[in-house]
Design an enzyme around this catalytic site. Sequence first.
Site, PDB file in Angstrom:
ATOM      1  N   ASP A   3       1.611   3.942  -7.719  1.00 18.22           N
ATOM      2  CA  ASP A   3       0.188   3.554  -7.490  1.00 18.22           C
ATOM      3  C   ASP A   3      -0.175   4.397  -6.337  1.00 18.22           C
ATOM      4  OD1 ASP A   3      -2.189   2.384  -7.364  1.00 18.22           O
ATOM      5  OD2 ASP A   3      -1.591   0.772  -5.916  1.00 18.22           O
ATOM      6  N   ASP A   5      -3.014   3.827  -3.652  1.00 16.36           N
ATOM      7  CA  ASP A   5      -3.581   3.052  -2.527  1.00 16.36           C
ATOM      8  C   ASP A   5      -2.391   1.961  -2.286  1.00 16.36           C
ATOM      9  OD1 ASP A   5      -6.028   4.416  -1.768  1.00 16.36           O
ATOM     10  OD2 ASP A   5      -6.713   3.594  -3.651  1.00 16.36           O
ATOM     11  N   ASP A 199       2.042  -1.809  -5.218  1.00 16.83           N
ATOM     12  CA  ASP A 199       2.179  -2.530  -4.173  1.00 16.83           C
ATOM     13  C   ASP A 199       1.274  -4.012  -4.762  1.00 16.83           C
ATOM     14  OD1 ASP A 199      -0.588  -1.169  -4.536  1.00 16.83           O
ATOM     15  OD2 ASP A 199      -1.128  -2.602  -2.576  1.00 16.83           O
TER      16      ASP A 199
END
Length: 249
Positions: A3, A5, A199
């Site tokens: 990922d 961000d 995250d």
Amino acid sequence: MSDMDGVLVHEGKLIPGADTFVERLRRSGTPFLVLTNNSIYTPRDLRFRLLNTGLDIPAESIWTSALATATFLADQRPEGSAYVIGEAGLTTALHEVGYVLTSSSPDYVVLGETRTYSFEAITTAIRLVGDGARFVATNPDPVGPSTEGVLPATGAVAAMISRATGVEPYFVGKPNPLMMRAALNRLQAHSETTVMIGDRLDTDILCGLEAGLQTILVLTGISRLPDVERYPYRPSRVVDSVADLLPEV
């Protein structure tokens, strides 16, 4: 796969160690893709934005929910038509697969991320879905981050259209494993030899799990360590940040 961000950058700033991690992947020749549910930008736009943070990632190594949506639609109904609410990342991806963008009896209403949602555009989408257009959205995220706080995102606007029409959209982006499988095809990789770093337990980790990948949760973004115990599924590993993976690259 990683990922963007919360893993490599956070609120426009480089997460320490992320630049070294990406550089080691490139030097070792390890195939990788950076995945994002953000459909606003084209891969070239994102490459430029990431360069400003110190990350050098080729445009061809960036896979967005807009690209995944365009790939899905091109497979479902080649050279179709769509009414689009979204930015250049989505409209460019659809143009590149041969789609016509129109408000005149489109095959699909396609909803993506934008910072300029208009009442007029949403009203048009509601009427077109009510008239029989198929409803597709790039991702289900209800809110997105900004320096001022959360912003309403695709999932929130999709809920408005669904409430008005009684029609639920098909979400292409994470956690739909379809996005992950399309990314695997782009990499020409196999799920058994691929890992997903993310995250968020509810998107990145779930998406990787359902696609059969090993998963690594980093704690530099949304999900925290106590969250791991609250979900019915677990990541393969949990680390503080992507910097902890440097010895393995």
